[in-house]
Scaffold this motif. Sequence first.
Motif, short mmCIF file in Angstrom:
data_model
loop_
_atom_site.label_atom_id
_atom_site.label_comp_id
_atom_site.label_asym_id
_atom_site.label_seq_id
_atom_site.Cartn_x
_atom_site.Cartn_y
_atom_site.Cartn_z
N ALA A 1 0.82 -1.21 0.00
CA ALA A 1 0.00 0.00 0.00
C ALA A 1 0.86 1.26 0.00
O ALA A 1 0.62 2.19 -0.79
N ILE A 2 1.88 1.32 0.86
CA ILE A 2 2.66 2.55 0.96
C ILE A 2 3.72 2.65 -0.14
O ILE A 2 4.27 3.73 -0.36
N SER A 3 3.99 1.56 -0.84
CA SER A 3 5.00 1.58 -1.90
C SER A 3 4.39 1.77 -3.28
O SER A 3 5.02 2.38 -4.16
N ARG A 4 3.19 1.27 -3.49
CA ARG A 4 2.62 1.26 -4.83
C ARG A 4 1.48 2.28 -5.01
O ARG A 4 1.13 2.62 -6.14
N PHE A 5 0.91 2.77 -3.92
CA PHE A 5 -0.25 3.64 -4.05
C PHE A 5 -0.01 4.97 -3.33
O PHE A 5 0.74 5.04 -2.36
N ARG A 6 -0.65 6.00 -3.83
CA ARG A 6 -0.64 7.32 -3.21
C ARG A 6 -2.03 7.60 -2.68
O ARG A 6 -2.99 7.65 -3.45
N PHE A 7 -2.18 7.78 -1.40
CA PHE A 7 -3.50 7.98 -0.81
C PHE A 7 -3.39 8.99 0.34
O PHE A 7 -2.30 9.25 0.85
N LEU B 1 9.70 -4.75 4.62
CA LEU B 1 9.19 -5.19 3.31
C LEU B 1 9.03 -4.04 2.34
O LEU B 1 9.07 -4.25 1.12
N ARG B 2 8.82 -2.85 2.85
CA ARG B 2 8.64 -1.70 1.97
C ARG B 2 9.83 -1.53 1.04
O ARG B 2 9.68 -1.22 -0.15
N PHE C 1 11.78 -3.84 -0.15
CA PHE C 1 11.76 -4.87 -1.19
C PHE C 1 10.72 -4.56 -2.26
O PHE C 1 10.97 -4.70 -3.45
N VAL C 2 9.53 -4.12 -1.82
CA VAL C 2 8.47 -3.81 -2.78
C VAL C 2 8.87 -2.62 -3.64
O VAL C 2 8.71 -2.62 -4.87
N ALA C 3 9.43 -1.59 -3.00
CA ALA C 3 9.85 -0.40 -3.75
C ALA C 3 11.00 -0.71 -4.70
O ALA C 3 11.18 -0.02 -5.71
N GLY C 4 11.77 -1.76 -4.41
CA GLY C 4 12.91 -2.11 -5.24
C GLY C 4 12.52 -2.84 -6.52
O GLY C 4 13.36 -3.01 -7.40
N VAL C 5 11.28 -3.30 -6.63
CA VAL C 5 10.80 -3.97 -7.85
C VAL C 5 10.12 -2.91 -8.73
O VAL C 5 9.10 -2.34 -8.33
N PRO C 6 10.66 -2.60 -9.90
CA PRO C 6 10.10 -1.54 -10.75
C PRO C 6 8.63 -1.81 -11.10
O PRO C 6 8.26 -2.92 -11.48
N ALA C 7 7.82 -0.76 -10.98
CA ALA C 7 6.41 -0.88 -11.35
C ALA C 7 6.25 -1.09 -12.85
O ALA C 7 5.21 -1.57 -13.31
N ASP C 8 7.30 -0.74 -13.61
CA ASP C 8 7.23 -0.92 -15.07
C ASP C 8 7.03 -2.38 -15.44
O ASP C 8 6.44 -2.69 -16.49
N LEU C 9 7.54 -3.29 -14.62
CA LEU C 9 7.37 -4.72 -14.91
C LEU C 9 5.90 -5.09 -14.89
O LEU C 9 5.41 -5.84 -15.74
N GLU C 10 5.17 -4.56 -13.92
CA GLU C 10 3.74 -4.85 -13.84
C GLU C 10 3.00 -4.20 -15.01
O GLU C 10 2.08 -4.80 -15.58
N GLU C 11 3.38 -2.99 -15.33
CA GLU C 11 2.71 -2.30 -16.43
C GLU C 11 2.92 -3.04 -17.74
O GLU C 11 2.01 -3.14 -18.58
#
Length: 278
Positions: free
Chosen positions: A93-99, A156-157, A159-169
């Motif tokens: 939540a805190i690595s992938r989303f802005r809320f 864990l934050r 590790f999650v932030a270290g995986v580029p979101a571009d891979l999911e996109e």
Amino acid sequence: MRARTARTIFGALAIVIAVIWVFPVYWMVNSSLLPNTTLLSFVPTFVPFGGSLNNFTAALADGEFYAALGMSVSITLIAVFFCLIFAFLGAVAISRFRFRGRKSFIIAVLVVQMLPAEGLFIAQYKMVASVHLLDSVIGVSVIYIAAVVPFTIWMLRGFVAGVPADLEEAAMVDGLSRFGAFMRITFPLLAPGLVASGVYAFLQAWNEFTVALVLLPSEAAQTLPLWLRGFVQASATRETDWGQVMAASTLVAVPVIVFFLIVQGRLTSGLVSGAVKG
């Protein structure tokens, strides 16, 4: 030549530090195999020649050991399982989303880590007692989960932030849903981080003493650290048998050692990965 000399010096220093670090563990195991008369001798015995498993037999003969083992295993498994689930969701939540409130949540996670555990004992005891969960696996597990989750989220934050979101996109462009892209692309890459976080949660739950002492007042409901304290006290009433005490301590430590041997490969890669990512 200088580089080789420096490596030799640092290597020797590392060996000395490793020996100092390992020696207490070796001495515990060594002492557990020796009779009390030998341990009380002024001449230390560094190798247990002629030793036996009698001390382990005496420790295992204690009727409360297996009940305490079951209590510790149950609490630890529950705490690790739910801690990883909650921490994983919080880290994503805190690595992938802005809320709204995201920064406040992150600050709250850090502030919770600054609170001394001893200052919460009275509130925790009253809370658990009010729902009639004293001397229960659930009551202690809930407190352990609440204590470990904040730091695990922060761990864990990275590790999650270290995986580029571009891979999911990229995976979503190929037809996967957001959830499918995350589970099939990102989640496997987080395995080392989950293992490292799981080890931390496991150690906290397995070795914890003070919270268990407060929330498990009955002698019929004890974790292994509480059982070990009672075992030492019982031994002291008839002159402390240090061989049996060391055997009991070894029995408490064995599950931790086995767990480390199983996950040490993943743990190493997880710690290195977490150090360079995020």
